[in-house]
Design a protein around this motif. Structure first.
Motif, PDB file in Angstrom:
ATOM      1  N   TYR A   1       0.310   8.288   7.396  1.00 50.01           N
ATOM      2  CA  TYR A   1       1.271   8.154   6.306  1.00 50.01           C
ATOM      3  C   TYR A   1       0.558   7.922   4.983  1.00 50.01           C
ATOM      4  CZ  TYR A   1       4.732   8.151   9.945  1.00 50.01           C
ATOM      5  OH  TYR A   1       5.516   8.537  11.001  1.00 50.01           O
TER       6      TYR A   1
ATOM      7  N   PRO B   1       4.232   3.959   1.113  1.00 50.04           N
ATOM      8  CA  PRO B   1       4.889   2.835   1.784  1.00 50.04           C
ATOM      9  C   PRO B   1       6.217   3.251   2.419  1.00 50.04           C
ATOM     10  CG  PRO B   1       4.113   2.179  -0.386  1.00 50.04           C
ATOM     11  CD  PRO B   1       3.967   3.671  -0.313  1.00 50.04           C
TER      12      PRO B   1
ATOM     13  N   ALA C   1       5.778   1.108  13.562  1.00 54.61           N
ATOM     14  CA  ALA C   1       5.494   0.066  12.577  1.00 54.61           C
ATOM     15  C   ALA C   1       4.292  -0.791  12.965  1.00 54.61           C
ATOM     16  CB  ALA C   1       6.724  -0.812  12.387  1.00 54.61           C
ATOM     17  N   LYS C   2       4.019  -0.896  14.275  1.00 55.95           N
ATOM     18  CA  LYS C   2       2.930  -1.758  14.728  1.00 55.95           C
ATOM     19  C   LYS C   2       1.560  -1.088  14.647  1.00 55.95           C
ATOM     20  CE  LYS C   2       5.680  -4.665  17.832  1.00 55.95           C
ATOM     21  NZ  LYS C   2       5.939  -5.042  19.250  1.00 55.95           N
TER      22      LYS C   2
ATOM     23  N   LYS D   1      -1.741   0.444  13.130  1.00 53.50           N
ATOM     24  CA  LYS D   1      -2.497   0.129  11.923  1.00 53.50           C
ATOM     25  C   LYS D   1      -2.456   1.324  10.978  1.00 53.50           C
ATOM     26  CE  LYS D   1      -6.908  -1.745  10.307  1.00 53.50           C
ATOM     27  NZ  LYS D   1      -8.260  -2.208  10.702  1.00 53.50           N
ATOM     28  N   ARG D   2      -2.055   1.093   9.753  1.00 49.23           N
ATOM     29  CA  ARG D   2      -1.886   2.173   8.783  1.00 49.23           C
ATOM     30  C   ARG D   2      -2.663   1.866   7.511  1.00 49.23           C
ATOM     31  NH1 ARG D   2       0.639   5.949  12.076  1.00 49.23           N
ATOM     32  NH2 ARG D   2       2.367   4.967  13.183  1.00 49.23           N
TER      33      ARG D   2
ATOM     34  N   PRO E   1       1.491   0.290   3.657  1.00 50.43           N
ATOM     35  CA  PRO E   1       2.428  -0.644   4.300  1.00 50.43           C
ATOM     36  C   PRO E   1       3.570   0.086   5.013  1.00 50.43           C
ATOM     37  CG  PRO E   1       1.998  -1.267   2.016  1.00 50.43           C
ATOM     38  CD  PRO E   1       1.441   0.109   2.199  1.00 50.43           C
ATOM     39  N   VAL E   2       3.786  -0.256   6.266  1.00 45.64           N
ATOM     40  CA  VAL E   2       4.925   0.245   7.032  1.00 45.64           C
ATOM     41  C   VAL E   2       5.656  -0.966   7.596  1.00 45.64           C
ATOM     42  CG1 VAL E   2       5.717   1.610   8.990  1.00 45.64           C
ATOM     43  CG2 VAL E   2       3.776   2.410   7.626  1.00 45.64           C
ATOM     44  N   ARG E   3       6.905  -1.108   7.243  1.00 45.05           N
ATOM     45  CA  ARG E   3       7.698  -2.280   7.613  1.00 45.05           C
ATOM     46  C   ARG E   3       8.960  -1.844   8.335  1.00 45.05           C
ATOM     47  NH1 ARG E   3      10.472  -6.079   2.965  1.00 45.05           N
ATOM     48  NH2 ARG E   3      11.048  -7.903   4.242  1.00 45.05           N
TER      49      ARG E   3
ATOM     50  N   VAL F   1       5.372  -4.605   2.197  1.00 50.04           N
ATOM     51  CA  VAL F   1       4.564  -5.349   3.162  1.00 50.04           C
ATOM     52  C   VAL F   1       4.606  -4.636   4.507  1.00 50.04           C
ATOM     53  CG1 VAL F   1       4.973  -7.545   2.002  1.00 50.04           C
ATOM     54  CG2 VAL F   1       6.508  -6.823   3.843  1.00 50.04           C
ATOM     55  N   THR F   2       3.771  -5.104   5.416  1.00 45.88           N
ATOM     56  CA  THR F   2       3.648  -4.509   6.740  1.00 45.88           C
ATOM     57  C   THR F   2       4.215  -5.439   7.795  1.00 45.88           C
ATOM     58  OG1 THR F   2       1.681  -3.234   6.128  1.00 45.88           O
ATOM     59  CG2 THR F   2       1.984  -3.693   8.468  1.00 45.88           C
ATOM     60  N   GLY F   3       4.795  -4.866   8.865  1.00 44.53           N
ATOM     61  CA  GLY F   3       5.216  -5.676   9.997  1.00 44.53           C
ATOM     62  C   GLY F   3       6.619  -5.375  10.471  1.00 44.53           C
TER      63      GLY F   3
END
Length: 307
Positions: A215, A218, A239-240, A242-243, A246-248, A297-299
């Motif tokens: 990706y 964001p 979403a989990k 590692k990118r 940010p993927v939320r 943000v990520t998560g």
């Protein structure tokens, strides 16, 4: 209390819809990019044929027709007191096109965003292709087809000087959400312009989008944990991973695939669909905050939809 809240929401929506007057435009479709090919749809090539240089590429939903060039319908909702350039969201319908319910949803989203100074372009991928619906196994194919639709709309907004090149977001529901995810993968990076971020509502996070896709912008995914049309587990996996961006994922407890659309509870194709006003309101507030602050943000975050 809930009855009063529902009545208020209905009254607000009715008044807002009555005041909203979009401008209808025609958008030239562009698909001549290196990531696309001239191959037509076939049973042996049901998904990759979504990356096509043809406006119509012979899919069953197009009755096998192939057409090189074409135009798309767009509906522009501009903030009433806008002065100069404003942020814009390109808004994408789901697999049933701009049905009555979907049209009401897009108008509601436009009303909410317009009130915050954000413009909206609702993009119709189906009418000029004479496509009725694309629900089911065609989801990924049409997610790929419609990515170039979205970029054609992005180019239109910039060329018409309606917004700045770095201030355009993509947001879609269901198949439109899948399209939003496809649109910010490296496979689409040969477009000369890019979206600022993607908001994917109840998308199909297929395995190819989970594991192999890289990706470039964001992403925020909004989903109900009771969605039985598109698997929340797949979006968890996406979403989990590692990118580099940010993927939320925001998951609403007790919500299903129909959570953003204000309609009576019903079933379609075996899917349970019911409106969750708390989740829908929280989603729109999150979208507006992201556009305003440009912070991502990520998560994976689980939320109990507010009353």
């Amino acid at each position: 209390m809930r009855i009063l809240f529902a009545a208020f929401v209905f009254l607000f929506s009715t008044v807002a819809l009555a005041e909203t007057k979009p401008t209808e435009v025609r958008i030239k479709w562009k698909g001549d990019y290196p990531h696309n090919s001239d191959r037509h749809w076939s049973k042996d090539n049901p998904y990759d044929s979504g990356f096509s240089k043809n406006f119509k590429n012979g899919a069953p939903e197009e009755f096998g027709e192939v057409q090189k060039d074409g135009e798309l319908n767009g509906f522009i909702y501009s903030p009433g007191d806008a002065k100069g350039s404003v942020p814009f969201v390109i808004l994408l319908h789901g697999c049933d096109g701009l049905s009555t319910l979907t049209n009401e949803w897009t108008q509601h989203v436009a009303d909410v965003l317009n009130s915050q100074g954000v413009g909206v372009l609702v993009l119709d991928s189906f009418t000029t292709r004479y496509v009725d619906r694309t629900c089911g196994l065609a989801d990924l194919h049409w997610g790929r087809r419609r990515a170039d639709d979205a970029y054609s709309a992005l180019d239109y907004l910039i060329d018409q000087k309606l917004t700045k090149a770095d201030d355009i977001y993509i947001m879609g529901y269901s198949n439109g959400g899948t399209t939003a995810l496809v649109s910010v993968t490296t496979q689409e990076a040969d477009h000369p312009r890019a979206f600022a971020a993607a908001f994917a509502v109840a998308p199909g996070c297929s395995p190819s989008l989970q594991h192999s896709a890289m990706y470039t912008r964001p992403i925020i995914i909004f989903m109900g944990d009771q969605d039985d049309a598109n698997s929340p587990k797949w979006c968890h996996e996406l979403a989990k991973q590692k990118r580099s961006v940010p993927v939320r994922m925001i998951e609403y407890q007790g919500a299903n695939h129909g959570f953003p659309v204000n309609a009576p509870a019903h079933e379609s194709m075996g899917w349970h669909l019911s409106y969750n006003p708390g989740a829908e309101k929280d989603m729109m507030q999150t979208v507006m905050s992201a556009i305003r602050t440009k912070k991502f943000v990520t998560g994976v975050e689980v939320r109990l939809a507010p009353e």
